[in-house]
Design a protein around this motif. Sequence first.
Motif, short mmCIF file in Angstrom:
data_model
loop_
_atom_site.label_atom_id
_atom_site.label_comp_id
_atom_site.label_asym_id
_atom_site.label_seq_id
_atom_site.Cartn_x
_atom_site.Cartn_y
_atom_site.Cartn_z
N ALA A 70 -10.62 5.94 -57.50
CA ALA A 70 -10.04 6.40 -56.23
C ALA A 70 -10.98 6.07 -55.07
O ALA A 70 -10.54 5.62 -54.00
CB ALA A 70 -9.78 7.90 -56.29
N LEU A 71 -12.28 6.27 -55.28
CA LEU A 71 -13.26 5.93 -54.25
C LEU A 71 -13.27 4.43 -53.98
O LEU A 71 -13.32 3.98 -52.83
CB LEU A 71 -14.65 6.39 -54.68
N LEU A 72 -13.23 3.64 -55.06
CA LEU A 72 -13.24 2.18 -54.91
C LEU A 72 -11.99 1.70 -54.20
O LEU A 72 -12.06 0.83 -53.31
CB LEU A 72 -13.35 1.53 -56.29
N GLN A 90 -13.64 -12.76 -50.20
CA GLN A 90 -15.08 -12.58 -49.98
C GLN A 90 -15.40 -11.11 -49.72
O GLN A 90 -16.38 -10.57 -50.26
CB GLN A 90 -15.53 -13.43 -48.80
N GLU A 91 -14.57 -10.46 -48.90
CA GLU A 91 -14.82 -9.06 -48.57
C GLU A 91 -14.59 -8.15 -49.77
O GLU A 91 -15.27 -7.13 -49.92
CB GLU A 91 -13.94 -8.63 -47.39
N LEU A 92 -13.62 -8.51 -50.61
CA LEU A 92 -13.41 -7.74 -51.84
C LEU A 92 -14.68 -7.78 -52.71
O LEU A 92 -15.11 -6.76 -53.24
CB LEU A 92 -12.23 -8.31 -52.63
N GLY A 93 -15.24 -8.98 -52.85
CA GLY A 93 -16.46 -9.12 -53.64
C GLY A 93 -17.61 -8.32 -53.06
O GLY A 93 -18.33 -7.61 -53.78
N LYS A 94 -17.78 -8.39 -51.75
CA LYS A 94 -18.86 -7.66 -51.09
C LYS A 94 -18.66 -6.14 -51.20
O LYS A 94 -19.61 -5.39 -51.41
CB LYS A 94 -18.94 -8.06 -49.61
N THR A 95 -17.40 -5.72 -51.06
CA THR A 95 -17.09 -4.30 -51.16
C THR A 95 -17.39 -3.78 -52.55
O THR A 95 -17.94 -2.69 -52.73
CB THR A 95 -15.61 -4.05 -50.80
N TYR A 96 -17.00 -4.56 -53.56
CA TYR A 96 -17.28 -4.18 -54.95
C TYR A 96 -18.78 -4.09 -55.19
O TYR A 96 -19.27 -3.13 -55.81
CB TYR A 96 -16.64 -5.22 -55.87
N LEU A 97 -19.52 -5.09 -54.70
CA LEU A 97 -20.98 -5.05 -54.84
C LEU A 97 -21.56 -3.81 -54.17
O LEU A 97 -22.38 -3.10 -54.77
CB LEU A 97 -21.60 -6.30 -54.21
N ASN A 98 -21.15 -3.56 -52.94
CA ASN A 98 -21.67 -2.40 -52.21
C ASN A 98 -21.36 -1.10 -52.94
O ASN A 98 -22.19 -0.19 -53.00
CB ASN A 98 -21.09 -2.36 -50.79
N PHE A 99 -20.14 -1.00 -53.47
CA PHE A 99 -19.76 0.21 -54.20
C PHE A 99 -20.69 0.43 -55.39
O PHE A 99 -21.19 1.53 -55.61
CB PHE A 99 -18.31 0.10 -54.68
N ALA A 128 -4.82 4.22 -61.03
CA ALA A 128 -6.04 3.97 -60.26
C ALA A 128 -6.68 2.65 -60.67
O ALA A 128 -7.08 1.84 -59.82
CB ALA A 128 -7.02 5.12 -60.43
N GLY A 129 -6.79 2.41 -61.98
CA GLY A 129 -7.38 1.17 -62.46
C GLY A 129 -6.53 -0.04 -62.11
O GLY A 129 -7.04 -1.08 -61.69
N ASP A 130 -5.21 0.09 -62.29
CA ASP A 130 -4.30 -1.00 -61.97
C ASP A 130 -4.35 -1.35 -60.48
O ASP A 130 -4.30 -2.52 -60.10
CB ASP A 130 -2.86 -0.64 -62.36
N ALA A 131 -4.44 -0.32 -59.64
CA ALA A 131 -4.47 -0.55 -58.20
C ALA A 131 -5.70 -1.36 -57.80
O ALA A 131 -5.62 -2.28 -56.97
CB ALA A 131 -4.46 0.78 -57.45
N ALA A 132 -6.83 -1.05 -58.42
CA ALA A 132 -8.06 -1.79 -58.10
C ALA A 132 -7.93 -3.25 -58.51
O ALA A 132 -8.29 -4.16 -57.75
CB ALA A 132 -9.25 -1.13 -58.80
N LEU A 133 -7.41 -3.49 -59.71
CA LEU A 133 -7.25 -4.87 -60.17
C LEU A 133 -6.22 -5.63 -59.35
O LEU A 133 -6.37 -6.83 -59.09
CB LEU A 133 -6.85 -4.89 -61.64
N ASN A 134 -5.18 -4.93 -58.90
CA ASN A 134 -4.13 -5.60 -58.12
C ASN A 134 -4.65 -6.11 -56.78
O ASN A 134 -4.13 -7.10 -56.26
CB ASN A 134 -2.94 -4.67 -57.91
N HIS A 135 -5.64 -5.44 -56.21
CA HIS A 135 -6.25 -5.97 -54.98
C HIS A 135 -6.78 -7.38 -55.25
O HIS A 135 -6.60 -8.28 -54.43
CB HIS A 135 -7.39 -5.06 -54.51
#
Length: 205
Positions: A70-72, A90-99, A128-135
């Motif tokens: 949910a936080l991610l 690119q921003e998805l990757g950076k956001t994941y790294l930052n998280f 929740a998991g599916d939503a993250a992967l769908n991004h």
Amino acid sequence: MAIKDRKERDKLDRRKLIIESATRLFLEQGYEKTSIRNIADDIEYSPATIYLYFKEKDEIFFIIHEQGFALLNQEFANIGDIKDPFERLQELGKTYLNFGLRNPDYYDLMFIMRAPLSEIACHDKWEAGDAALNHLYNTVDECLSQKVIHIGDKLMISMAIWSFVHGLVSLYVRERFKAVANSADDATKKMVFESLQYFLNSLRA
């Protein structure tokens, strides 16, 4: 406050306390070595009380996963309006790294710690998991449609990206980069983000 409202608040407080205790014990002892009795002893409840709220420890572990995702997803939602799909990737990757770098304990529980996830099978969908992967899936799909990355299979490309970024976060949070990067933490973080950019640029058409 009405008695009914106070009882409901007390119930939510106990549930929160159980989850917080379980999270700490999972991290300290590992999933396999943590039992319902351990959690009960930690917060001075009886095991029977824990079972009033959760049927087994896997359900608690699943809820911790849900909170982390949910936080991610909240952070992913902040970049959903970026029109250019490669820029969004690119921003998805950076956001994941930052998280992962900001929440190493959550990341360990969500992606590294070995534990059964049989609770997921009890749900028709893991929202929740599916939503993250769908991004990631949807952004890669747009990149392919607009031919801004090399043509290939959407699933395979998505998994390659996720695996690469996960590897960077895992190596960082487990302090494995110290073996190859004798530098200050800020410099190591810079190297991690530059590695991500290098990898994503290699996908450009």
